[in-house]
Motif scaffolding. Structure first.
Motif, PDB file in Angstrom:
ATOM      1  N   ASN A   1       0.863  -1.182   0.000  1.00  0.00           N
ATOM      2  CA  ASN A   1       0.000   0.000   0.000  1.00  0.00           C
ATOM      3  C   ASN A   1       0.899   1.231   0.000  1.00  0.00           C
ATOM      4  OD1 ASN A   1      -2.444  -1.547   0.226  1.00  0.00           O
ATOM      5  ND2 ASN A   1      -1.961  -1.858   2.395  1.00  0.00           N
TER       6      ASN A   1
ATOM      7  N   THR B   1      -1.450  -0.948  -4.237  1.00  0.00           N
ATOM      8  CA  THR B   1      -2.384   0.184  -4.163  1.00  0.00           C
ATOM      9  C   THR B   1      -1.601   1.479  -4.097  1.00  0.00           C
ATOM     10  OG1 THR B   1      -4.033  -1.151  -2.986  1.00  0.00           O
ATOM     11  CG2 THR B   1      -4.254   1.243  -2.864  1.00  0.00           C
TER      12      THR B   1
ATOM     13  N   SER C   1      -2.137   5.603  -3.765  1.00  0.00           N
ATOM     14  CA  SER C   1      -3.169   6.559  -3.372  1.00  0.00           C
ATOM     15  C   SER C   1      -2.537   7.890  -3.011  1.00  0.00           C
ATOM     16  CB  SER C   1      -3.971   6.023  -2.187  1.00  0.00           C
ATOM     17  OG  SER C   1      -3.124   5.792  -1.067  1.00  0.00           O
TER      18      SER C   1
ATOM     19  N   TRP D   1      -3.817  -3.416 -10.464  1.00  0.00           N
ATOM     20  CA  TRP D   1      -3.488  -2.636  -9.284  1.00  0.00           C
ATOM     21  C   TRP D   1      -4.566  -1.594  -9.058  1.00  0.00           C
ATOM     22  CZ3 TRP D   1       1.299   1.052 -10.155  1.00  0.00           C
ATOM     23  CH2 TRP D   1       1.101   1.845 -11.278  1.00  0.00           C
ATOM     24  N   ILE D   2      -4.570  -1.029  -7.864  1.00  0.00           N
ATOM     25  CA  ILE D   2      -5.522   0.032  -7.507  1.00  0.00           C
ATOM     26  C   ILE D   2      -4.749   1.334  -7.525  1.00  0.00           C
ATOM     27  CG2 ILE D   2      -7.115   0.905  -5.763  1.00  0.00           C
ATOM     28  CD1 ILE D   2      -7.294  -2.016  -4.730  1.00  0.00           C
TER      29      ILE D   2
END
Length: 244
Positions: free
Chosen positions: A41, A59, A61, A78-79
């Motif tokens: 993350n 991820t 962000s 993937w995010i």
């Protein structure tokens, strides 16, 4: 979670499904990064030479950043809700079967197998970008502020507009440049070669720039209701122009 992890002479490899890195902030610096299993993350900064994501859960962000001086491979889902990939290497490749967010290039980069799909902005600051005959789509604004963009023979779609504020944009043989927004040539060179150009928004050409028309009679089509403004002292020869 935070802080700095620096291992510029060591590789970081995630290949265990039970391994998780929660990088909510901070900087990780490694030689090469490889992710094939487990979870990362990323909300901070990752500095690496080669970057490879071929499996596991990744991820991105917030304002996360991946800075790669080598090759970039993204072939697993993937995010990605807010990251910028910066590629600075010389004669390196990008192979992404997944949509990236923002992409900044300061080196010389060639696409390898997969077309580029960028959900955010594309910025070429220096060096070169070679489309390699692949059909590429940029959702955000594409900016060429330096270097050379070689569009090659396939369709290049710029849904957020195209701004050339330095450097060179060179089209290929029988290609298509589809600008679904404004096209601004404020500094630098645009060469249409034997490609076709479609512009939905305003076309603005500044004095001191160079717009080279198609050499095979291909058209520049203004397919919206916007304005064409040529501020050149000696007006540019745009070639065959179709309105509507």
């Amino acid at each position: 979670n935070g802080g700095t992890l620096s291992g510029a002479y060591y590789n970081l490899t995630l290949k265990n499904t039970n391994m998780t890195i929660d990088q909510t902030t901070g900087i990780i610096t490694v030689q090469d990064y490889s992710h094939s299993a487990g979870t990362h993350n990323l909300a901070g900064i990752l500095n690496t030479r080669d970057f490879s994501h071929t499996g596991g859960t990744f991820t991105c962000s917030g304002s996360s950043a991946i800075n790669a001086s080598g090759i970039v491979v993204i072939t697993s889902a993937w995010i990605n809700t807010g990251s910028t990939i910066t590629m600075s290497g010389t004669t390196k490749t990008l192979n992404a079967s997944q949509t990236v967010n923002n992409l900044t290039i300061t080196g010389s980069i060639n696409l390898l197998t997969n077309a580029l799909n960028a959900g955010g902005a594309f910025v070429l600051q220096a060096g070169s970008f070679n489309a390699q005959g692949l059909t590429n789509t940029i959702t955000g604004l594409a900016t060429i502020s330096g270097g050379t963009y070689s569009a090659s023979t396939a369709t290049q779609t710029f849904n957020g507009g195209l701004t050339i504020s330095g450097g060179t944009f060179t089209c290929g043989a029988s290609g298509v440049i589809d600008v679904n927004g404004a096209f601004s040539l404020s500094s630098g060179i645009f060469t249409l070669a034997t490609s076709t150009l479609y512009i939905l928004g305003n076309l603005t050409i500044s004095n001191g720039t160079t717009f080279t028309k198609a050499t095979g009679g291909q058209t520049l089509t203004l397919d919206g209701t916007a304005n064409l403004t040529d501020n050149s002292i000696t007006k540019q020869d745009l070639g065959a122009v179709t309105i509507g």
